[in-house]
Write a protein that holds these residues in place. Sequence first.
Motif, PDB file in Angstrom:
ATOM      1  N   LYS A  65       2.403 -10.747   3.996  1.00 19.12           N
ATOM      2  CA  LYS A  65       3.219 -11.864   4.485  1.00 19.12           C
ATOM      3  C   LYS A  65       4.077 -11.397   5.664  1.00 19.12           C
ATOM      4  O   LYS A  65       4.536 -10.259   5.700  1.00 19.12           O
ATOM      5  CB  LYS A  65       4.123 -12.378   3.356  1.00 19.12           C
ATOM      6  N   ASN A  66       4.283 -12.308   6.611  1.00 16.78           N
ATOM      7  CA  ASN A  66       5.019 -11.956   7.828  1.00 16.78           C
ATOM      8  C   ASN A  66       6.408 -11.416   7.549  1.00 16.78           C
ATOM      9  O   ASN A  66       6.891 -10.530   8.253  1.00 16.78           O
ATOM     10  CB  ASN A  66       5.128 -13.179   8.750  1.00 16.78           C
ATOM     11  N   ASP A  67       7.073 -11.942   6.504  1.00 14.32           N
ATOM     12  CA  ASP A  67       8.437 -11.498   6.218  1.00 14.32           C
ATOM     13  C   ASP A  67       8.472 -10.228   5.373  1.00 14.32           C
ATOM     14  O   ASP A  67       9.552  -9.761   4.987  1.00 14.32           O
ATOM     15  CB  ASP A  67       9.238 -12.602   5.522  1.00 14.32           C
ATOM     16  N   GLN A  68       7.284  -9.649   5.090  1.00 18.36           N
ATOM     17  CA  GLN A  68       7.245  -8.430   4.285  1.00 18.36           C
ATOM     18  C   GLN A  68       6.556  -7.275   5.011  1.00 18.36           C
ATOM     19  O   GLN A  68       6.243  -6.252   4.410  1.00 18.36           O
ATOM     20  CB  GLN A  68       6.513  -8.715   2.967  1.00 18.36           C
ATOM     21  N   GLU A  69       6.354  -7.421   6.315  1.00 14.14           N
ATOM     22  CA  GLU A  69       5.621  -6.404   7.064  1.00 14.14           C
ATOM     23  C   GLU A  69       6.339  -5.056   7.058  1.00 14.14           C
ATOM     24  O   GLU A  69       5.716  -4.014   6.867  1.00 14.14           O
ATOM     25  CB  GLU A  69       5.409  -6.878   8.503  1.00 14.14           C
ATOM     26  N   LEU A  70       7.645  -5.059   7.280  1.00 15.87           N
ATOM     27  CA  LEU A  70       8.383  -3.795   7.343  1.00 15.87           C
ATOM     28  C   LEU A  70       8.392  -3.102   5.982  1.00 15.87           C
ATOM     29  O   LEU A  70       8.240  -1.878   5.903  1.00 15.87           O
ATOM     30  CB  LEU A  70       9.808  -4.035   7.838  1.00 15.87           C
ATOM     31  N   GLN A  71       8.572  -3.881   4.912  1.00 10.86           N
ATOM     32  CA  GLN A  71       8.537  -3.283   3.571  1.00 10.86           C
ATOM     33  C   GLN A  71       7.172  -2.678   3.278  1.00 10.86           C
ATOM     34  O   GLN A  71       7.073  -1.589   2.676  1.00 10.86           O
ATOM     35  CB  GLN A  71       8.872  -4.354   2.506  1.00 10.86           C
ATOM     36  N   GLU A  72       6.117  -3.358   3.720  1.00 10.87           N
ATOM     37  CA  GLU A  72       4.757  -2.850   3.511  1.00 10.87           C
ATOM     38  C   GLU A  72       4.546  -1.551   4.281  1.00 10.87           C
ATOM     39  O   GLU A  72       3.932  -0.603   3.782  1.00 10.87           O
ATOM     40  CB  GLU A  72       3.742  -3.907   3.951  1.00 10.87           C
ATOM     41  N   ILE A  73       5.062  -1.500   5.515  1.00  7.62           N
ATOM     42  CA  ILE A  73       4.941  -0.294   6.336  1.00  7.62           C
ATOM     43  C   ILE A  73       5.598   0.883   5.625  1.00  7.62           C
ATOM     44  O   ILE A  73       5.013   1.972   5.507  1.00  7.62           O
ATOM     45  CB  ILE A  73       5.592  -0.512   7.718  1.00  7.62           C
ATOM     46  N   LEU A  74       6.830   0.694   5.146  1.00 10.56           N
ATOM     47  CA  LEU A  74       7.558   1.789   4.512  1.00 10.56           C
ATOM     48  C   LEU A  74       6.883   2.222   3.210  1.00 10.56           C
ATOM     49  O   LEU A  74       6.899   3.403   2.857  1.00 10.56           O
ATOM     50  CB  LEU A  74       9.007   1.361   4.239  1.00 10.56           C
ATOM     51  N   SER A  75       6.277   1.269   2.511  1.00 11.00           N
ATOM     52  CA  SER A  75       5.547   1.599   1.283  1.00 11.00           C
ATOM     53  C   SER A  75       4.357   2.502   1.588  1.00 11.00           C
ATOM     54  O   SER A  75       4.086   3.474   0.874  1.00 11.00           O
ATOM     55  CB  SER A  75       5.083   0.311   0.601  1.00 11.00           C
ATOM     56  N   ARG A  76       3.629   2.209   2.667  1.00 11.26           N
ATOM     57  CA  ARG A  76       2.482   3.023   3.066  1.00 11.26           C
ATOM     58  C   ARG A  76       2.930   4.426   3.473  1.00 11.26           C
ATOM     59  O   ARG A  76       2.258   5.422   3.154  1.00 11.26           O
ATOM     60  CB  ARG A  76       1.764   2.365   4.247  1.00 11.26           C
ATOM     61  N   VAL A  77       4.030   4.515   4.206  1.00  9.86           N
ATOM     62  CA  VAL A  77       4.522   5.808   4.675  1.00  9.86           C
ATOM     63  C   VAL A  77       4.803   6.739   3.501  1.00  9.86           C
ATOM     64  O   VAL A  77       4.513   7.941   3.557  1.00  9.86           O
ATOM     65  CB  VAL A  77       5.801   5.622   5.532  1.00  9.86           C
ATOM     66  N   GLU A  78       5.345   6.189   2.443  1.00  2.40           N
ATOM     67  CA  GLU A  78       5.687   7.003   1.275  1.00  2.40           C
ATOM     68  C   GLU A  78       4.455   7.390   0.454  1.00  2.40           C
ATOM     69  O   GLU A  78       4.397   8.492  -0.100  1.00  2.40           O
ATOM     70  CB  GLU A  78       6.686   6.243   0.392  1.00  2.40           C
ATOM     71  N   LYS A  79       3.454   6.505   0.384  1.00  5.34           N
ATOM     72  CA  LYS A  79       2.299   6.732  -0.497  1.00  5.34           C
ATOM     73  C   LYS A  79       1.177   7.535   0.155  1.00  5.34           C
ATOM     74  O   LYS A  79       0.457   8.270  -0.523  1.00  5.34           O
ATOM     75  CB  LYS A  79       1.743   5.384  -0.974  1.00  5.34           C
ATOM     76  N   PHE A  80       1.008   7.369   1.472  1.00  3.25           N
ATOM     77  CA  PHE A  80      -0.155   7.958   2.141  1.00  3.25           C
ATOM     78  C   PHE A  80       0.310   8.901   3.254  1.00  3.25           C
ATOM     79  O   PHE A  80       0.858   8.441   4.264  1.00  3.25           O
ATOM     80  CB  PHE A  80      -1.051   6.863   2.717  1.00  3.25           C
ATOM     81  N   PRO A  81       0.084  10.191   3.100  1.00  2.00           N
ATOM     82  CA  PRO A  81       0.599  11.183   4.052  1.00  2.00           C
ATOM     83  C   PRO A  81       0.031  11.014   5.463  1.00  2.00           C
ATOM     84  O   PRO A  81      -1.168  10.801   5.640  1.00  2.00           O
ATOM     85  CB  PRO A  81       0.140  12.524   3.449  1.00  2.00           C
ATOM     86  N   SER A  82       0.892  11.074   6.443  1.00  2.00           N
ATOM     87  CA  SER A  82       0.544  11.186   7.876  1.00  2.00           C
ATOM     88  C   SER A  82      -0.047   9.937   8.509  1.00  2.00           C
ATOM     89  O   SER A  82       0.326   9.549   9.613  1.00  2.00           O
ATOM     90  CB  SER A  82      -0.406  12.368   8.120  1.00  2.00           C
ATOM     91  N   ALA A  83      -1.024   9.296   7.847  1.00  2.00           N
ATOM     92  CA  ALA A  83      -1.706   8.159   8.461  1.00  2.00           C
ATOM     93  C   ALA A  83      -2.405   7.331   7.394  1.00  2.00           C
ATOM     94  O   ALA A  83      -2.710   7.821   6.308  1.00  2.00           O
ATOM     95  CB  ALA A  83      -2.719   8.637   9.497  1.00  2.00           C
ATOM     96  N   CYS A  84      -2.664   6.066   7.752  1.00  2.00           N
ATOM     97  CA  CYS A  84      -3.303   5.166   6.786  1.00  2.00           C
ATOM     98  C   CYS A  84      -4.057   4.066   7.534  1.00  2.00           C
ATOM     99  O   CYS A  84      -3.517   3.500   8.497  1.00  2.00           O
ATOM    100  CB  CYS A  84      -2.226   4.544   5.886  1.00  2.00           C
ATOM    101  N   PRO A  85      -5.293   3.751   7.136  1.00  2.00           N
ATOM    102  CA  PRO A  85      -6.023   2.663   7.807  1.00  2.00           C
ATOM    103  C   PRO A  85      -5.377   1.303   7.523  1.00  2.00           C
ATOM    104  O   PRO A  85      -4.868   1.053   6.421  1.00  2.00           O
ATOM    105  CB  PRO A  85      -7.420   2.728   7.180  1.00  2.00           C
ATOM    106  N   LEU A  86      -5.400   0.440   8.513  1.00  3.52           N
ATOM    107  CA  LEU A  86      -4.949  -0.944   8.359  1.00  3.52           C
ATOM    108  C   LEU A  86      -6.106  -1.851   8.737  1.00  3.52           C
ATOM    109  O   LEU A  86      -6.576  -1.841   9.874  1.00  3.52           O
ATOM    110  CB  LEU A  86      -3.742  -1.219   9.265  1.00  3.52           C
ATOM    111  N   TRP A  87      -6.583  -2.625   7.759  1.00  7.75           N
ATOM    112  CA  TRP A  87      -7.676  -3.568   8.001  1.00  7.75           C
ATOM    113  C   TRP A  87      -7.069  -4.910   8.365  1.00  7.75           C
ATOM    114  O   TRP A  87      -6.351  -5.519   7.581  1.00  7.75           O
ATOM    115  CB  TRP A  87      -8.562  -3.702   6.764  1.00  7.75           C
TER     116      TRP A  87
END
Length: 453
Positions: A65-87
């Motif tokens: 969701k558009n209003d949750q993009e930043l939260q999603e980004i920070l969640s990925r940073v914590e879970k997946f080291p260095s880089a993560c694919p975005l489909w």
Amino acid sequence: MSDSALSHTRLLGSLFGLLQVASLLSLLLLLFKALQFYLQRQWLLKAFQQFPSPPSHWFFGHKVKNDQELQEILSRVEKFPSACPLWLWGSKARLVVYDPDYMKVILGRSDPKAHGTYKFVAPWIGYGLLLLNGQTWFQHRRMLTPAFHYDILKPYVGIMVDSIQVMLDQWEKLSIQDNSLEIFEHISLMTLDTIMKCAFGQQECIQVNRKSKAYIQAIRDLNNLVFARMRNVFHQNDVIYSLTSNGRTYHHACQLAHEHTDKVINQRKAQLQDEGELEKVKMKRRLDFLDILLFAKMEDGSSLSDKDLRAEVDTFMFEGHDTTASGISWILYTLATHPEHQQKCREEVQSLLGNGASVTWEILDKMAYTTMCVKEALRLYTPVPLVSRELSKPVTFPDGRSLPKGVIVTLSFYSLHHNPKVWPNPEVFDPFRFAPDSSRHSHSFLPFSGGSR
């Protein structure tokens, strides 16, 4: 059977045959597109097999969701080291990078800007330094380098001070009328006023006459429309997008922006028709940005085309005021929400300017604590949140993971600046991260990107 009936039957037969051929061609095209989609998706799945990511839909990709993009980004940073694919959808994906070692590798290469990402802004700013690639980019970059020599930049400080003073005088009047003030538009006009005077030789103060308010609004609309289009799978095609209400609004906003830059170019061309003005320009030790463009000669001896000239002016008109206005607005917001740091900055500035002196190039270098606060605000609220590159050759990262040629890599500076492995307690405002004796990775702080670009 009569001749007319026979002709009618033959006509129907011909039409039916054409419909059959058209249906067959449509089916073949559909099958071709489906195969193309499948092969591209399988290629990307293989390319990203070393990089885990959250589950995604086979067609709609990672639905956020558009209003949750930043939260999603920070969640990925914590879970997946260095880089993560975005489909994004179906066969459209990129690797999002937020590790300083990865950043250093990509920014140290000469990969071109990702066309699919930046094509949406091309009708607006054209192919100037921001969007150009290869030899043409290098020629333009070398041609414009003299515009950013210290001898030119130092006197600009006085012009900036004057533009800021106009804005502050307006704020003082407005503060009497209301307890709150929306500052972004005012700051945008101030930064536009500054770039117009410094780079484009304009004399009038646009903050006072407000003639450029339509341009500021057009830029705001274009920013919003570009990001909205990137998120919409049905707006990727130019023809389809031009038929939508957003597409028509985008076209109109582009026209307003181009009218503004065309006026600036034509005014300067007209001034240079005056022999006295031309002599003054020729006697300058170093030329301003717009004069460099107007007098520039390419390696083959030709001048910049009108299209190239407008592209460079559009690029620097936008980049020279919009990201700066955004950065300044967030800096002021951050200081307002951290009054103890604001007070220390005030005391430092007052100690340097207590006798009524004006800010100069030399004084800027003495504002150590204020500089720390500025950098920390830019870390938290990154003016340029990301850039994208399309790999022109395979790459192997320091941890051994690799990507093939053709993959799009997005460097997420926002994610980098909020990566807890790089910046402990990243959501905390702590100016001492940038204390003179502090040490950090060379590519851990990139508020305006980095590298040769």
